[in-house]
Design a protein around this motif. Sequence first.
Motif, PDB file in Angstrom:
ATOM      1  N   GLU A   1       0.820  -1.211   0.000  1.00  0.00           N
ATOM      2  CA  GLU A   1       0.000   0.000   0.000  1.00  0.00           C
ATOM      3  C   GLU A   1       0.856   1.263   0.000  1.00  0.00           C
ATOM      4  O   GLU A   1       0.563   2.228  -0.715  1.00  0.00           O
ATOM      5  CB  GLU A   1      -0.941  -0.009   1.208  1.00  0.00           C
ATOM      6  N   VAL A   2       1.922   1.269   0.789  1.00  0.00           N
ATOM      7  CA  VAL A   2       2.825   2.418   0.828  1.00  0.00           C
ATOM      8  C   VAL A   2       3.481   2.614  -0.535  1.00  0.00           C
ATOM      9  O   VAL A   2       3.595   3.743  -1.028  1.00  0.00           O
ATOM     10  CB  VAL A   2       3.880   2.245   1.939  1.00  0.00           C
ATOM     11  N   ALA A   3       3.896   1.525  -1.173  1.00  0.00           N
ATOM     12  CA  ALA A   3       4.501   1.620  -2.506  1.00  0.00           C
ATOM     13  C   ALA A   3       3.517   2.221  -3.499  1.00  0.00           C
ATOM     14  O   ALA A   3       3.870   3.081  -4.300  1.00  0.00           O
ATOM     15  CB  ALA A   3       4.960   0.240  -2.979  1.00  0.00           C
ATOM     16  N   GLY A   4       2.270   1.788  -3.450  1.00  0.00           N
ATOM     17  CA  GLY A   4       1.258   2.317  -4.358  1.00  0.00           C
ATOM     18  C   GLY A   4       0.953   3.776  -4.117  1.00  0.00           C
ATOM     19  O   GLY A   4       0.648   4.529  -5.036  1.00  0.00           O
ATOM     20  N   GLU A   5       1.049   4.201  -2.867  1.00  0.00           N
ATOM     21  CA  GLU A   5       0.740   5.578  -2.515  1.00  0.00           C
ATOM     22  C   GLU A   5       1.870   6.543  -2.879  1.00  0.00           C
ATOM     23  O   GLU A   5       1.625   7.661  -3.311  1.00  0.00           O
ATOM     24  CB  GLU A   5       0.455   5.657  -1.016  1.00  0.00           C
ATOM     25  N   TYR A   6       3.109   6.117  -2.702  1.00  0.00           N
ATOM     26  CA  TYR A   6       4.234   7.038  -2.816  1.00  0.00           C
ATOM     27  C   TYR A   6       5.174   6.794  -3.992  1.00  0.00           C
ATOM     28  O   TYR A   6       6.005   7.638  -4.286  1.00  0.00           O
ATOM     29  CB  TYR A   6       5.066   7.013  -1.530  1.00  0.00           C
ATOM     30  N   LEU A   7       5.096   5.641  -4.634  1.00  0.00           N
ATOM     31  CA  LEU A   7       6.047   5.328  -5.694  1.00  0.00           C
ATOM     32  C   LEU A   7       5.371   5.261  -7.054  1.00  0.00           C
ATOM     33  O   LEU A   7       4.195   4.918  -7.153  1.00  0.00           O
ATOM     34  CB  LEU A   7       6.743   3.986  -5.411  1.00  0.00           C
ATOM     35  N   GLY A   8       6.119   5.557  -8.089  1.00  0.00           N
ATOM     36  CA  GLY A   8       5.631   5.471  -9.452  1.00  0.00           C
ATOM     37  C   GLY A   8       6.773   5.118 -10.378  1.00  0.00           C
ATOM     38  O   GLY A   8       7.913   4.917  -9.947  1.00  0.00           O
ATOM     39  N   LYS A   9       6.477   5.081 -11.654  1.00  0.00           N
ATOM     40  CA  LYS A   9       7.492   4.766 -12.659  1.00  0.00           C
ATOM     41  C   LYS A   9       8.663   5.733 -12.520  1.00  0.00           C
ATOM     42  O   LYS A   9       8.479   6.944 -12.439  1.00  0.00           O
ATOM     43  CB  LYS A   9       6.895   4.871 -14.059  1.00  0.00           C
ATOM     44  N   GLY A  10       9.870   5.182 -12.459  1.00  0.00           N
ATOM     45  CA  GLY A  10      11.074   5.981 -12.330  1.00  0.00           C
ATOM     46  C   GLY A  10      11.533   6.198 -10.905  1.00  0.00           C
ATOM     47  O   GLY A  10      12.661   6.622 -10.678  1.00  0.00           O
ATOM     48  N   SER A  11      10.681   5.934  -9.916  1.00  0.00           N
ATOM     49  CA  SER A  11      11.071   6.116  -8.520  1.00  0.00           C
ATOM     50  C   SER A  11      12.222   5.189  -8.165  1.00  0.00           C
ATOM     51  O   SER A  11      12.257   4.024  -8.573  1.00  0.00           O
ATOM     52  CB  SER A  11       9.906   5.807  -7.583  1.00  0.00           C
ATOM     53  N   GLN A  12      13.157   5.724  -7.382  1.00  0.00           N
ATOM     54  CA  GLN A  12      14.281   4.908  -6.936  1.00  0.00           C
ATOM     55  C   GLN A  12      13.923   4.293  -5.589  1.00  0.00           C
ATOM     56  O   GLN A  12      13.391   4.971  -4.699  1.00  0.00           O
ATOM     57  CB  GLN A  12      15.543   5.750  -6.814  1.00  0.00           C
ATOM     58  N   VAL A  13      14.202   3.017  -5.447  1.00  0.00           N
ATOM     59  CA  VAL A  13      13.826   2.303  -4.228  1.00  0.00           C
ATOM     60  C   VAL A  13      14.854   1.216  -3.930  1.00  0.00           C
ATOM     61  O   VAL A  13      15.469   0.650  -4.827  1.00  0.00           O
ATOM     62  CB  VAL A  13      12.393   1.701  -4.384  1.00  0.00           C
ATOM     63  N   LEU A  14      15.044   0.972  -2.637  1.00  0.00           N
ATOM     64  CA  LEU A  14      15.898  -0.129  -2.186  1.00  0.00           C
ATOM     65  C   LEU A  14      14.974  -1.192  -1.605  1.00  0.00           C
ATOM     66  O   LEU A  14      14.110  -0.878  -0.785  1.00  0.00           O
ATOM     67  CB  LEU A  14      16.888   0.351  -1.123  1.00  0.00           C
ATOM     68  N   ILE A  15      15.128  -2.404  -2.071  1.00  0.00           N
ATOM     69  CA  ILE A  15      14.282  -3.517  -1.636  1.00  0.00           C
ATOM     70  C   ILE A  15      15.162  -4.576  -0.979  1.00  0.00           C
ATOM     71  O   ILE A  15      16.204  -4.949  -1.526  1.00  0.00           O
ATOM     72  CB  ILE A  15      13.542  -4.171  -2.826  1.00  0.00           C
ATOM     73  N   GLU A  16      14.740  -5.047   0.167  1.00  0.00           N
ATOM     74  CA  GLU A  16      15.391  -6.191   0.803  1.00  0.00           C
ATOM     75  C   GLU A  16      14.361  -7.298   0.911  1.00  0.00           C
ATOM     76  O   GLU A  16      13.216  -7.061   1.289  1.00  0.00           O
ATOM     77  CB  GLU A  16      15.907  -5.843   2.196  1.00  0.00           C
ATOM     78  N   GLY A  17      14.758  -8.495   0.534  1.00  0.00           N
ATOM     79  CA  GLY A  17      13.820  -9.604   0.576  1.00  0.00           C
ATOM     80  C   GLY A  17      14.499 -10.925   0.322  1.00  0.00           C
ATOM     81  O   GLY A  17      15.671 -11.107   0.647  1.00  0.00           O
ATOM     82  N   ARG A  18      13.752 -11.849  -0.289  1.00  0.00           N
ATOM     83  CA  ARG A  18      14.266 -13.198  -0.546  1.00  0.00           C
ATOM     84  C   ARG A  18      13.858 -13.642  -1.941  1.00  0.00           C
ATOM     85  O   ARG A  18      12.884 -13.153  -2.498  1.00  0.00           O
ATOM     86  CB  ARG A  18      13.750 -14.175   0.495  1.00  0.00           C
ATOM     87  N   LEU A  19      14.623 -14.551  -2.492  1.00  0.00           N
ATOM     88  CA  LEU A  19      14.317 -15.105  -3.802  1.00  0.00           C
ATOM     89  C   LEU A  19      13.252 -16.189  -3.681  1.00  0.00           C
ATOM     90  O   LEU A  19      13.227 -16.939  -2.716  1.00  0.00           O
ATOM     91  CB  LEU A  19      15.565 -15.720  -4.435  1.00  0.00           C
ATOM     92  N   LYS A  20      12.380 -16.260  -4.678  1.00  0.00           N
ATOM     93  CA  LYS A  20      11.372 -17.315  -4.731  1.00  0.00           C
ATOM     94  C   LYS A  20      11.233 -17.757  -6.176  1.00  0.00           C
ATOM     95  O   LYS A  20      11.161 -16.933  -7.083  1.00  0.00           O
ATOM     96  CB  LYS A  20      10.031 -16.783  -4.220  1.00  0.00           C
ATOM     97  N   LEU A  21      11.196 -19.065  -6.387  1.00  0.00           N
ATOM     98  CA  LEU A  21      11.035 -19.630  -7.715  1.00  0.00           C
ATOM     99  C   LEU A  21       9.578 -20.031  -7.910  1.00  0.00           C
ATOM    100  O   LEU A  21       9.051 -20.866  -7.176  1.00  0.00           O
ATOM    101  CB  LEU A  21      11.944 -20.847  -7.909  1.00  0.00           C
TER     102      LEU A  21
END
Length: 159
Positions: A63-83
């Motif tokens: 929800e925060v991403a949808g509210e504040y981010l758009g095409k071209g926005s720079q963001v750092l993501i931490e997470g895990r890989l999933k196949l």
Amino acid sequence: MANFNRVILLGNITRDVEIKYLQSGMAVTELGLAVNDRRKGQDGQWIEETTFVDVTLWGRTAEVAGEYLGKGSQVLIEGRLKLDTWETDGQKRSKLRVVGEKMQMLGSAKGGGGGGNRGGGGASYDDGADYGEPMSAPAAPQRSTRNAPPPPPQDDIPF
């Protein structure tokens, strides 16, 4: 045997963020992230490479991403890989993606991008919830390093 599945990516969002809601009310969004790499080739010339990564965000982070981010926005993501694996027309398909667990917004709001170390603003978000399958090994608890003494040395190194 211990396992570790951690990914940290810094890049720009490739398309506008669209939030969807499951029947349970849980928010989910799929981001496209472009991560640039620059290296010298054998001929000494600089080579620019872009890697496109699909990232899934859940819950309040989506929800925060949808509210504040758009095409071209720079963001750092931490997470895990999933196949992900599926079958289409009798052919088995698979796709590697990142399940984002923490997000740091860099630069200005929607589509502003930029920022980083050039004085742009930033905010981070982690709703603390665990979305998806449990990991094999529990993650170490995170501590604030502000005005805290360094952790004691560990004698039991697992490798």
